[in-house]
Design a protein around this motif. Structure first.
Motif, mmCIF file in Angstrom:
data_model
loop_
_atom_site.group_PDB
_atom_site.id
_atom_site.type_symbol
_atom_site.label_atom_id
_atom_site.label_comp_id
_atom_site.label_asym_id
_atom_site.label_seq_id
_atom_site.Cartn_x
_atom_site.Cartn_y
_atom_site.Cartn_z
ATOM 1 N N ALA A 8 0.839 -1.203 0.000
ATOM 2 C CA ALA A 8 0.000 0.000 0.000
ATOM 3 C C ALA A 8 0.870 1.247 0.000
ATOM 4 O O ALA A 8 0.561 2.236 -0.673
ATOM 5 C CB ALA A 8 -0.939 -0.001 1.192
ATOM 6 N N GLY A 9 1.981 1.215 0.740
ATOM 7 C CA GLY A 9 2.893 2.360 0.773
ATOM 8 C C GLY A 9 3.505 2.634 -0.593
ATOM 9 O O GLY A 9 3.586 3.777 -1.041
ATOM 10 N N THR A 114 5.933 7.418 5.213
ATOM 11 C CA THR A 114 5.192 6.872 6.349
ATOM 12 C C THR A 114 4.156 7.875 6.834
ATOM 13 O O THR A 114 3.004 7.524 7.089
ATOM 14 C CB THR A 114 6.169 6.499 7.490
ATOM 15 O OG1 THR A 114 7.085 5.524 7.005
ATOM 16 C CG2 THR A 114 5.426 5.958 8.696
ATOM 17 N N ARG A 115 4.558 9.136 6.942
ATOM 18 C CA ARG A 115 3.608 10.173 7.377
ATOM 19 C C ARG A 115 2.477 10.335 6.375
ATOM 20 O O ARG A 115 1.322 10.477 6.753
ATOM 21 C CB ARG A 115 4.333 11.508 7.583
ATOM 22 C CG ARG A 115 5.177 11.538 8.850
ATOM 23 C CD ARG A 115 5.648 12.938 9.187
ATOM 24 N NE ARG A 115 6.361 13.609 8.121
ATOM 25 C CZ ARG A 115 7.687 13.580 7.952
ATOM 26 N NH1 ARG A 115 8.447 12.913 8.800
ATOM 27 N NH2 ARG A 115 8.253 14.228 6.961
ATOM 28 N N ARG A 116 2.807 10.294 5.078
ATOM 29 C CA ARG A 116 1.752 10.397 4.052
ATOM 30 C C ARG A 116 0.777 9.235 4.175
ATOM 31 O O ARG A 116 -0.438 9.420 4.099
ATOM 32 C CB ARG A 116 2.358 10.441 2.648
ATOM 33 C CG ARG A 116 2.867 11.810 2.246
ATOM 34 C CD ARG A 116 3.246 11.802 0.789
ATOM 35 N NE ARG A 116 4.378 10.922 0.581
ATOM 36 C CZ ARG A 116 5.597 11.314 0.238
ATOM 37 N NH1 ARG A 116 5.849 12.553 0.003
ATOM 38 N NH2 ARG A 116 6.553 10.462 0.084
ATOM 39 N N ASP A 121 -4.459 6.848 6.075
ATOM 40 C CA ASP A 121 -5.030 5.830 6.957
ATOM 41 C C ASP A 121 -5.651 6.522 8.168
ATOM 42 O O ASP A 121 -5.116 6.515 9.268
ATOM 43 C CB ASP A 121 -3.934 4.846 7.391
ATOM 44 C CG ASP A 121 -4.444 3.768 8.336
ATOM 45 O OD1 ASP A 121 -5.661 3.519 8.364
ATOM 46 O OD2 ASP A 121 -3.597 3.200 9.055
ATOM 47 N N ARG A 122 -6.806 7.124 7.972
ATOM 48 C CA ARG A 122 -7.444 7.960 8.987
ATOM 49 C C ARG A 122 -7.775 7.222 10.279
ATOM 50 O O ARG A 122 -7.701 7.794 11.355
ATOM 51 C CB ARG A 122 -8.726 8.594 8.435
ATOM 52 C CG ARG A 122 -8.501 9.594 7.330
ATOM 53 C CD ARG A 122 -7.791 10.786 7.866
ATOM 54 N NE ARG A 122 -8.150 11.932 7.023
ATOM 55 C CZ ARG A 122 -7.857 13.162 7.303
ATOM 56 N NH1 ARG A 122 -7.231 13.465 8.393
ATOM 57 N NH2 ARG A 122 -8.200 14.128 6.490
ATOM 58 N N GLU A 132 -11.112 5.610 2.632
ATOM 59 C CA GLU A 132 -9.986 6.475 3.017
ATOM 60 C C GLU A 132 -9.234 6.950 1.779
ATOM 61 O O GLU A 132 -8.824 8.114 1.688
ATOM 62 C CB GLU A 132 -9.031 5.724 3.949
ATOM 63 C CG GLU A 132 -9.577 5.504 5.341
ATOM 64 C CD GLU A 132 -8.716 4.575 6.172
ATOM 65 O OE1 GLU A 132 -8.644 4.803 7.390
ATOM 66 O OE2 GLU A 132 -8.134 3.611 5.615
ATOM 67 N N PHE A 133 -9.064 6.053 0.818
ATOM 68 C CA PHE A 133 -8.378 6.394 -0.435
ATOM 69 C C PHE A 133 -9.147 7.482 -1.177
ATOM 70 O O PHE A 133 -8.574 8.475 -1.623
ATOM 71 C CB PHE A 133 -8.231 5.139 -1.296
ATOM 72 C CG PHE A 133 -7.484 5.350 -2.573
ATOM 73 C CD1 PHE A 133 -6.097 5.316 -2.592
ATOM 74 C CD2 PHE A 133 -8.159 5.584 -3.759
ATOM 75 C CE1 PHE A 133 -5.397 5.508 -3.779
ATOM 76 C CE2 PHE A 133 -7.474 5.777 -4.951
ATOM 77 C CZ PHE A 133 -6.088 5.737 -4.955
ATOM 78 N N GLU A 134 -10.457 7.298 -1.312
ATOM 79 C CA GLU A 134 -11.281 8.276 -2.016
ATOM 80 C C GLU A 134 -11.314 9.613 -1.283
ATOM 81 O O GLU A 134 -11.290 10.676 -1.911
ATOM 82 C CB GLU A 134 -12.692 7.731 -2.220
ATOM 83 C CG GLU A 134 -12.720 6.594 -3.235
ATOM 84 C CD GLU A 134 -14.043 5.839 -3.295
ATOM 85 O OE1 GLU A 134 -14.957 6.126 -2.476
ATOM 86 O OE2 GLU A 134 -14.157 4.946 -4.160
ATOM 87 N N ALA A 135 -11.338 9.579 0.050
ATOM 88 C CA ALA A 135 -11.310 10.821 0.830
ATOM 89 C C ALA A 135 -9.996 11.563 0.598
ATOM 90 O O ALA A 135 -9.982 12.794 0.467
ATOM 91 C CB ALA A 135 -11.507 10.520 2.312
#
Length: 148
Positions: A8-9, A114-116, A121-122, A132-135
């Motif tokens: 995912a990263g 990592t921060r991004r 990842d809310r 989360e991706f769409e947001a």
């Protein structure tokens, strides 16, 4: 779980790089156009003539031979200048050890990545859901400059 987070990263980094390329292709790697810069007579309104004058000024900057037209060579030169400026910005931002080269860790963003990821990842569960991706896409779209 660790492999999914890594995957995912990497996917998120690819999205960030792709969006950066899209911005560069759209010509928005320069500072955004402001209302004040378009309102040439400073009357609080942007007329069609002022908008056309702004677009003409972009043409004049790229028209290096002054013939009033853009040739393939002029477009390529303009693109090369933008690409060079973007590469220089990337190097200055990502080359954390200042050795003049980007390692795989630096390219993938290290702690910045990592921060991004964590910002997307809310709920902090270590994975990015579709919502989360769409947001995150919606938030990025709201920050993009409006087309000229």
């Amino acid at each position: 779980m660790k492999r999914l987070t890594s995957t995912a990263g990497v996917a998120l980094c690819a999205i960030v790089l792709a969006s950066g390329m899209a911005v560069a292709k759209s010509g928005h790697d320069r500072s955004p156009v402001t209302f004040e810069s378009l309102d040439a007579d400073q009357n609080g309104e942007i007329s069609r003539a002022e908008m056309q004058a702004s677009r003409a000024s972009h043409l004049l900057r790229a028209d290096t031979n002054g013939d009033g037209q853009l040739s393939l060579e002029e477009l390529e030169a303009q693109g090369a200048e933008r690409a060079k400026a973007r590469a220089e910005r990337m190097m200055s931002q990502l080359d954390t050890n200042e050795d003049g080269a980007l390692s795989q860790e630096e390219m993938l963003g290290g702690q910045r990545a990592t921060r991004r990821f964590d910002r997307v990842d809310r709920d902090g569960d270590g994975v990015i859901s579709q919502s989360e991706f769409e947001a995150a896409q919606d938030r990025m779209a709201k920050r993009r400059p409006v087309d000229e």
